[in-house]
Design a protein around this motif. Structure first.
Motif, short mmCIF file in Angstrom:
data_model
loop_
_atom_site.label_atom_id
_atom_site.label_comp_id
_atom_site.label_asym_id
_atom_site.label_seq_id
_atom_site.Cartn_x
_atom_site.Cartn_y
_atom_site.Cartn_z
N LEU A 193 41.64 41.78 58.14
CA LEU A 193 40.50 40.93 58.31
C LEU A 193 40.65 39.60 58.57
CD1 LEU A 193 38.03 42.93 55.78
CD2 LEU A 193 38.06 43.33 58.26
N PRO A 194 40.29 38.98 59.46
CA PRO A 194 40.41 37.58 59.53
C PRO A 194 39.63 36.84 58.65
CG PRO A 194 38.93 38.33 61.30
CD PRO A 194 39.40 39.65 60.63
N ALA A 195 40.01 35.59 58.52
CA ALA A 195 39.14 34.62 57.50
C ALA A 195 38.00 34.62 58.11
CB ALA A 195 39.82 33.37 57.30
N GLY A 196 36.90 34.63 57.44
CA GLY A 196 35.40 34.34 57.82
C GLY A 196 34.78 35.79 58.24
N HIS A 197 35.62 36.96 57.77
CA HIS A 197 35.06 38.04 58.33
C HIS A 197 33.68 38.86 57.71
CE1 HIS A 197 36.05 39.03 54.15
NE2 HIS A 197 37.23 38.71 54.24
N GLY A 198 33.04 38.05 56.96
CA GLY A 198 31.72 38.15 56.56
C GLY A 198 31.56 39.11 55.33
N LEU A 199 32.72 39.45 54.60
CA LEU A 199 32.49 40.30 53.55
C LEU A 199 32.65 39.30 52.45
CD1 LEU A 199 35.05 43.31 54.18
CD2 LEU A 199 32.62 42.96 54.34
N GLU A 200 31.63 39.61 51.43
CA GLU A 200 31.66 38.72 50.10
C GLU A 200 31.59 39.63 49.15
OE1 GLU A 200 28.69 35.80 50.43
OE2 GLU A 200 29.13 35.24 52.67
N ARG A 201 32.03 39.14 47.69
CA ARG A 201 31.71 39.77 46.52
C ARG A 201 30.14 39.37 46.18
NH1 ARG A 201 36.97 38.61 42.56
NH2 ARG A 201 37.40 40.93 42.48
N GLY A 202 29.89 40.42 45.34
CA GLY A 202 28.63 40.35 44.62
C GLY A 202 28.45 39.42 43.69
N PRO A 203 27.62 38.99 42.91
CA PRO A 203 27.38 37.98 42.04
C PRO A 203 28.28 38.60 40.79
CG PRO A 203 25.31 38.82 42.44
CD PRO A 203 26.24 39.51 43.35
N ALA A 204 28.93 37.52 40.01
CA ALA A 204 29.78 37.67 38.92
C ALA A 204 28.95 38.20 37.70
CB ALA A 204 30.41 36.60 38.67
N VAL A 205 29.44 39.36 37.01
CA VAL A 205 28.58 39.65 35.74
C VAL A 205 29.82 39.71 34.74
CG1 VAL A 205 26.97 41.08 37.04
CG2 VAL A 205 28.96 41.95 36.66
N THR A 206 29.33 39.84 33.44
CA THR A 206 30.38 40.01 32.23
C THR A 206 30.20 41.53 31.95
OG1 THR A 206 30.16 37.50 31.77
CG2 THR A 206 31.09 38.96 30.09
N VAL A 207 31.33 42.11 31.71
CA VAL A 207 31.42 43.54 31.12
C VAL A 207 32.27 43.44 30.06
CG1 VAL A 207 30.97 44.49 33.44
CG2 VAL A 207 33.02 44.31 32.76
N THR A 208 32.21 44.40 29.01
CA THR A 208 33.01 44.60 27.91
C THR A 208 34.05 45.51 28.41
OG1 THR A 208 31.33 43.60 26.62
CG2 THR A 208 33.28 44.72 25.32
N VAL A 209 35.40 45.39 28.21
CA VAL A 209 36.41 46.42 28.31
C VAL A 209 37.12 46.19 26.89
CG1 VAL A 209 38.54 47.05 29.52
CG2 VAL A 209 36.57 45.88 30.82
N ASP A 210 37.14 47.42 26.41
CA ASP A 210 37.83 47.62 25.04
C ASP A 210 37.32 46.32 24.02
OD1 ASP A 210 38.87 50.26 25.62
OD2 ASP A 210 40.61 49.21 26.68
N GLY A 211 36.42 46.07 24.19
CA GLY A 211 35.94 45.00 23.01
C GLY A 211 35.83 43.55 23.47
N ARG A 212 36.66 43.37 24.76
CA ARG A 212 36.77 41.86 25.25
C ARG A 212 36.14 41.70 26.40
NH1 ARG A 212 41.35 41.54 28.68
NH2 ARG A 212 42.26 43.51 29.18
N PRO A 213 35.48 40.57 26.64
CA PRO A 213 34.65 40.19 27.77
C PRO A 213 35.60 39.93 28.99
CG PRO A 213 34.57 38.36 26.26
CD PRO A 213 35.54 39.28 25.72
N VAL A 214 35.03 40.35 30.27
CA VAL A 214 35.88 40.42 31.36
C VAL A 214 34.79 40.25 32.43
CG1 VAL A 214 37.09 41.86 33.27
CG2 VAL A 214 37.61 42.03 30.71
N THR A 215 35.37 39.29 33.71
CA THR A 215 34.47 39.11 34.72
C THR A 215 34.67 40.29 35.64
OG1 THR A 215 34.66 36.91 34.46
CG2 THR A 215 33.78 37.49 36.54
N ALA A 216 33.54 40.74 36.21
CA ALA A 216 33.36 41.79 37.31
C ALA A 216 32.41 41.44 38.21
CB ALA A 216 32.93 43.13 36.64
N TYR A 217 32.29 42.06 39.34
CA TYR A 217 31.21 41.90 40.33
C TYR A 217 30.26 42.94 40.73
CZ TYR A 217 34.53 37.73 40.51
OH TYR A 217 35.15 36.65 40.01
N LEU A 218 29.13 42.48 40.76
CA LEU A 218 28.15 43.72 41.32
C LEU A 218 28.76 44.22 42.64
CD1 LEU A 218 24.87 42.08 40.54
CD2 LEU A 218 25.96 43.93 39.56
N GLY A 219 28.68 45.45 42.77
CA GLY A 219 29.14 46.17 43.85
C GLY A 219 30.57 46.73 43.62
N GLU A 220 30.97 46.52 42.58
CA GLU A 220 32.53 46.83 42.15
C GLU A 220 32.33 47.88 41.21
OE1 GLU A 220 35.25 43.24 42.73
OE2 GLU A 220 34.79 43.79 40.75
#
Length: 112
Positions: free
Chosen positions: A8-35
């Motif tokens: 995909l070329p730069a500026g392909h129009g795909l973007e990540r969703g907004p960042a959210v905080t999830v907990t993985v095995d007891g520690r906070p991790v940044t993830a993105y809506l749509g993942e």
């Protein structure tokens, strides 16, 4: 003969969703809506999602919800398929031992 795969070329129009905080095995991790939960686990630094009763490690295999190798505990529910479950703000994800026990993380007692 080398086959070039299109990128995909730069500026392909795909973007990540907004960042959210999830907990993985007891520690906070940044993830993105749509993942998926599987994507959040991989981004958190681990490819394994569970161990079998015999202690063998398992992880993402088919990526489409058919094989059941990516079972994790999501918001207290064991046996949740990580590859077809989407993250949201506050999702609690834990790698699973056997039929559904949380792994010992060293941060406190196991929870079933």
């Amino acid at each position: 003969m080398t086959i070039e795969r299109p990128r995909l070329p730069a500026g392909h129009g795909l973007e990540r969703g907004p960042a959210v905080t999830v907990t993985v095995d007891g520690r906070p991790v940044t993830a993105y809506l749509g993942e998926s939960v599987a994507a959040a686990l991989m981004a958190a630094g681990g490819l394994d999602t569970r161990t079998t009763r015999a202690g063998e490690r398992r992880g993402l295999f088919c990526g489409m919800g058919v094989c059941f190798d990516c079972l994790v505990i999501v918001d207290g529910v064991p046996g949740t398929r990580a590859c077809v479950t989407w993250v949201r703000e506050g999702t609690d994800i834990a790698r699973q031992d056997g039929p559904g026990d949380r792994r010992e993380t060293g941060d406190g007692p196991d929870r079933a």
